[in-house]
Design a protein around this motif. Structure first.
Motif, short mmCIF file in Angstrom:
data_model
loop_
_atom_site.label_atom_id
_atom_site.label_comp_id
_atom_site.label_asym_id
_atom_site.label_seq_id
_atom_site.Cartn_x
_atom_site.Cartn_y
_atom_site.Cartn_z
N ARG A 250 -31.91 15.84 32.26
CA ARG A 250 -31.43 17.21 32.54
C ARG A 250 -29.91 17.25 32.81
O ARG A 250 -29.04 18.28 32.52
CB ARG A 250 -32.37 17.55 33.76
N ASP A 251 -29.55 16.29 33.51
CA ASP A 251 -28.13 16.22 33.67
C ASP A 251 -27.24 15.63 32.59
O ASP A 251 -25.93 15.17 32.72
CB ASP A 251 -27.95 15.11 34.99
N GLN A 252 -27.87 15.48 31.32
CA GLN A 252 -27.28 15.06 29.95
C GLN A 252 -26.46 13.65 30.00
O GLN A 252 -25.59 13.55 29.77
CB GLN A 252 -26.03 16.16 29.80
N SER A 255 -29.45 11.23 25.86
CA SER A 255 -29.68 12.45 24.77
C SER A 255 -31.27 12.72 24.57
O SER A 255 -32.07 11.76 24.98
CB SER A 255 -29.42 12.09 23.25
#
Length: 364
Positions: A250-252, A255
């Motif tokens: 979610r926080d990138q 990937s």
């Protein structure tokens, strides 16, 4: 002195270890007399495998005389070299046998469902032709050996302050190694494993799992099945997966494709299938200079190749995916030359997507 970083693919039979090679643009002058004396020493020992590489190791060992003053630091190098040399020699007769590393808590008691599952998984994966490698301790490690049986088991024990002893299954077997350092032990686990099975465990289990994921995500090891096995109805790995998705993804920080690098199940039959299906068509891969070569049991059709070039265009740089014959480097290394091959220019970054490509190849 300036340096340029490059990739090197070092072939080890079926597997290829991807390492960084530092190419010095300004090389130190060659000492002909030192080279001659090192060659004399190699000749005195009767020669053998890879004399040029061994000569380089000897030369670098001599540099320790002036480069490293600390006796403790030199001992680290000395011990690591001894451990790796012995381990590679021990595994060499079994190089063509696929292996699964089993990790999990040493504290899991035989009465626990996870222990019984590990026994069952060891038996089933050995029945599928895979040997098992465990940390040789108790708990899940002993259970894996009990299931696989002594003939199909390796033990990679670690020397700890409280003197962890090997479990009674593997204790007297020649396929047991005891390491001083975790880093040499980890290298051997990754180097010789074709799959990893993780049962619930503590810090060590998490460490092994995250390291395997990191090495695959960054291309430092071969892609392989990483299966997280929970007890029926258990939430250990589901909770871990939730953390990965809700924080890392979610926080990138990773990937979405990186999630394909592991799979979760509470069924040992399914765990075995996830591992064996990975090698249904895929055999191995390696870089040959800038070309990424995938060796297969059966080549894809022309239409399948066209589809893959379209579907995976995002990871292709330069040459498109195509069938090829064994390259000159592979022939020189006698590296899986009997198999079919495809090759393409891989961007060396998106290994989660590469895993998806392998899944497609296995589904053809």
């Amino acid at each position: 002195m300036t340096e340029a970083s490059s990739f090197c693919a070092v072939a080890f039979g079926r597997k290829t270890l991807i390492v960084d090679c530092m190419l010095k643009t300004e090389r130190p002058p060659v000492d002909p007399e030192l080279k001659r004396r090192i060659q004399d020493l190699i000749d005195y020992k009767g020669g053998g495998y890879n004399p040029e590489n061994v000569g380089d190791i000897i030369e670098n060992a001599l540099k320790l005389l002036v480069d490293v003053k600390s006796k403790g630091d030199v001992r680290v190098i000395q011990t690591a070299l001894r451990e790796l040399r012995y381990a590679f020699r021990l595994f060499a007769p079994y190089a063509d046998k696929r292996k699964v590393a089993i990790f999990g808590s040493s504290r899991t008691m035989p009465t626990r469902m996870e222990y019984q599952q590990a026994v069952e998984f060891g038996r089933k994966i050995a029945g599928a032709g895979f040997m098992v490698i465990t940390g040789a301790g108790g708990g899940i490690m002993q259970a894996g050996h009990e299931g696989a049986g002594l003939e199909m088991s390796f033990g990679a024990n670690i020397r700890l302050p409280w003197e962890q002893s090997a479990n009674p299954v593997i204790r007297e077997d020649k396929k047991l190694i005891t390491f001083k350092y975790f880093f040499t032990r980890k290298l051997i686990f990754i180097r010789h494993s074709d799959a990893i099975a993780l049962f619930p465990g503590g810090f060590g289990t998490m460490d092994e799992g995250y390291e395997a994921l990191t090495l695959m995500q960054t291309g430092k090891s071969q892609l392989m099945p990483l299966v997280l096995i929970d007890r029926p109805g258990g939430t250990y790995w589901k909770t871990w997966d939730k953390h990965v998705r809700e924080h890392l993804l979610r926080d990138q920080l990773i990937s979405p494709e990186d999630l394909t690098l592991y799979q979760i199940t509470d069924d040992t039959d399914q765990a075995v299938k996830l591992i064996t299906r990975f090698y249904r068509n895929f055999d191995s891969s390696r870089f040959v200079r800038d070309l990424f070569v995938i060796r297969l049991k059966h080549p894809p059709s022309d239409s399948a190749i066209r589809a893959m070039n379209e579907d995976f265009a995002d990871i292709i740089i330069g040459p498109e995916l195509r069938r090829i014959e064994a390259t000159a480097d592979e022939i020189e290394d006698n590296d899986r030359v009997d198999l079919s091959r495809i090759a393409f220019g891989f961007n060396r970054r998106d290994y989660g997507r590469l895993r998806q490509l392998i899944d497609v190849l296995n589904s053809l």
